[in-house]
Design an enzyme around this catalytic site. Structure first.
Site, short mmCIF file in Angstrom:
data_model
loop_
_atom_site.label_atom_id
_atom_site.label_comp_id
_atom_site.label_asym_id
_atom_site.label_seq_id
_atom_site.Cartn_x
_atom_site.Cartn_y
_atom_site.Cartn_z
CG HIS A 1 -20.86 -35.96 -42.29
ND1 HIS A 1 -19.96 -35.75 -41.29
CD2 HIS A 1 -20.55 -35.09 -43.29
CE1 HIS A 1 -19.12 -34.79 -41.65
NE2 HIS A 1 -19.46 -34.36 -42.84
CD GLU B 1 -20.09 -26.01 -43.48
OE1 GLU B 1 -21.08 -25.93 -44.23
OE2 GLU B 1 -19.24 -26.90 -43.56
NE ARG C 1 -23.80 -30.43 -40.72
CZ ARG C 1 -22.66 -30.59 -41.40
NH1 ARG C 1 -21.79 -29.59 -41.47
NH2 ARG C 1 -22.40 -31.73 -42.01
#
Length: 549
Positions: free
Chosen positions: A330, A472, A523
């Protein structure tokens, strides 16, 4: 009585300014103090004599060597102010190989390491981005003197130099450099920019394999916080040069694929009058006499562009999330790769286009950037990223069933948390031999108010998530384009339609069915290379604890 009182009167304490008795007597310094002082003076005299002798020896050596006949071929250049433009051809280290044997080259590079072999020879490892080459400086009668060799060896690592020399084929492989079949024999060496102070860590230490054992006295492991606090130095490593070349490649492949499929690139505002999603994870900023919010995504702008008949749009830009999440994946600011498109018949048109885009990116990285992937792999060892030609797609229920079969309690799987995402990734890899898969048909309660419900089961939605190595990397869906139904769903989720009147009104003018998705660039990069922390995939990361550098 008077006599007795005078006799036994207490002596006053000595002042702090008066030396102790052993240092100074009533009539001056003691013998021990004088002896100590003489010893110190003798030590200082010997030190001065030693320095003078060293200087004299240096002068004798210089006199023996004679005038520095190489003085015109090395030294510090004047500050670059674009004084001239002689148009001398420069060479990139990456282009050099044995076929360039005997060619004369001029190039600018950093000194990665230097080694003085003797007073007549020095070796420099020169670096440009991800490439290094060995350079040798050896005394000769014309252009290279002992003084020049000594000066070269004195230059600090990471200094920027301009060198001129001849490419020479090496009789054996130079294992310490990426260009291993040639070296440069230098004839000129100029300092462009030196290094002030001490480096916070060596690039050799910062470039070692993450799995290599730490051997005391041989090298120090450079911690992530230390790297990020000194990010400019850290970014110079060959690994980081490769990582951000690959980040550029992902954005380039994303843009190229969508351009070829009829998309238009847009640029939405990052200052919003209202929170774009739930409002719980939004940054509020002062805006003249009121407040504004940093955009959590370009979601609403994309949809309004579809309502304005743009048909297919995408954006590459910053996204802000005020989530106090200090995890490995994050950030509070990241780069979003977002797209939206009209639907002709079924929302799987969007899912399939996204799937094709990802496979094009994976293939492009593997085929065009194998060198950079290999450079990163030396430090972050990982199994090669795998995908299937026909992508594995599971429904949410099928994914839950896989986890239940592996022993996870079904009652806690109303949502698949991060731990179970990774577990699912391991199960999928073991069963289907792929690191990349899709989950379709998420429950309505897990998706935002603008997600279109499934026509057959109102508890499900026309939505999907894409996964890499069990994490994800994209969330997307068909959006609700009917304004009345949109208001109903907003109210059901506790969102007042009046608080987003401008958004709802955009659909009152008629909007085609549409869908899309949002991807986190960092990511995708982290998971493709298995960097293990998203901060390594962000140039200057922002998280709840970091705003600098």
């Amino acid at each position: 009585m008077i006599f007795l009182l005078c006799r036994f009167r207490t002596k006053p304490k000595p002042s702090a300014d008066i030396p102790k008795q052993e240092e100074q007597g009533e009539e001056g310094p003691t013998k021990s103090a004088l002896k100590k002082k003489a010893k110190e003076e003798e030590k200082a005299r010997k030190k001065a004599e030693k320095a003078a002798k060293a200087k004299e020896a240096e002068q004798v050596r210089e006199a023996a060597e004679g005038p520095d006949y190489a003085a015109a071929h090395y030294g510090k250049l004047p500050m670059h102010q674009s004084q001239s433009r002689p148009n001398r051809k420069r060479t990139d280290i990456a282009t050099l190989s044995a076929k360039n044997d005997s060619e004369h080259v001029l190039l600018r590079a950093r000194i990665q390491t230097s080694r003085l072999q003797s007073n007549k020879m020095a070796f420099l490892s020169l670096r440009q981005r991800t490439d290094t080459i060995q350079a040798m400086l050896a005394v000769n009668d014309k252009q290279v003197s002992k003084q020049m060799v000594k000066w070269a060896a004195s230059l600090s690592d990471e200094s920027i130099v301009l060198v001129h020399g001849t490419v020479v084929k090496s009789p054996e492989s130079i294992k310490s450099c990426s260009i291993d079949d040639v070296e440069i024999h230098l004839s000129e060496l100029w300092l462009v920019a030196g290094v002030e102070g001490r480096l916070p860590f060596s690039l050799d230490d910062a470039s070692r394999s993450e799995t290599a054992p730490e051997i005391e006295g041989q090298f120090n492991r450079v911690l992530l916080d230390t790297r990020l606090n000194n990010r400019i130095i850290d970014l110079r490593t060959q690994t980081n040069q490769a990582i951000f070349k690959l980040q550029h490649a992902i954005g380039d492949l994303f843009r190229d694929y969508l351009n070829k499929n009829g998309f238009t690139e847009i640029h939405s505002p990052k200052l919003q009058g209202a929170a774009t999603e739930s409002g719980a994870s939004v940054f509020k900023v002062g805006y003249f006499k009121g407040n504004a919010f940093l955009a959590q995504s370009p979601q609403l702008a994309k949809q309004m562009a579809i309502a304005a008949d743009f048909e297919r749009v995408y954006e590459i830009g910053p996204v802000f999330r005020a989530e106090d999440s200090n995890t490995h994946r994050h950030l509070t600011e990241f780069i979003g790769l977002d797209l939206e498109m009209t639907i002709e018949e079924h929302y799987h048109e969007v899912k399939d286009l996204l799937d094709g885009m990802f496979k094009t990116i994976f293939k492009g990285l593997k085929e065009r950037y194998a060198k950079e992937i290999a450079v990163v792999g030396k430090q972050f060892e990982a199994e090669e990223f795998k995908w299937r030609e026909e992508t594995l797609t599971l429904t949410f229920r099928e994914a839950v069933d896989l986890l239940v079969e592996d022993g996870v309690d079904r009652e806690i799987l109303d949502d698949i948390n991060t731990e179970n995402e990774k577990r699912l990734g391991r199960l999928v890899k073991a069963k289907y031999d792929t690191d990349y898969f899709i989950i379709d048909k998420f429950p309505l309660e897990l998706r935002p108010f603008y997600t279109m419900p499934d026509p057959s089961d109102p508890t499900l939605t026309n939505s999907y998530d894409f996964f890499m190595r069990g994490e994800e990397i994209l969330s997307g869906a068909q959006r609700i384009h009917d304004p009345e139904f949109l208001c109903q769903q907003m109210q059901a989720k506790g969102v007042d339609p009046e608080s987003m009147k401008g958004y709802v009104d955009g659909f009152r003018m008629g909007c085609p069915p549409h869908g899309g998705g949002g991807i986190g660039l960092e990511r995708v990069l982290m998971l493709f290379l298995k960097l293990n922390n998203i901060r390594r995939a962000s140039l200057f990361p922002r998280d709840p604890k970091r705003l600098e550098p």
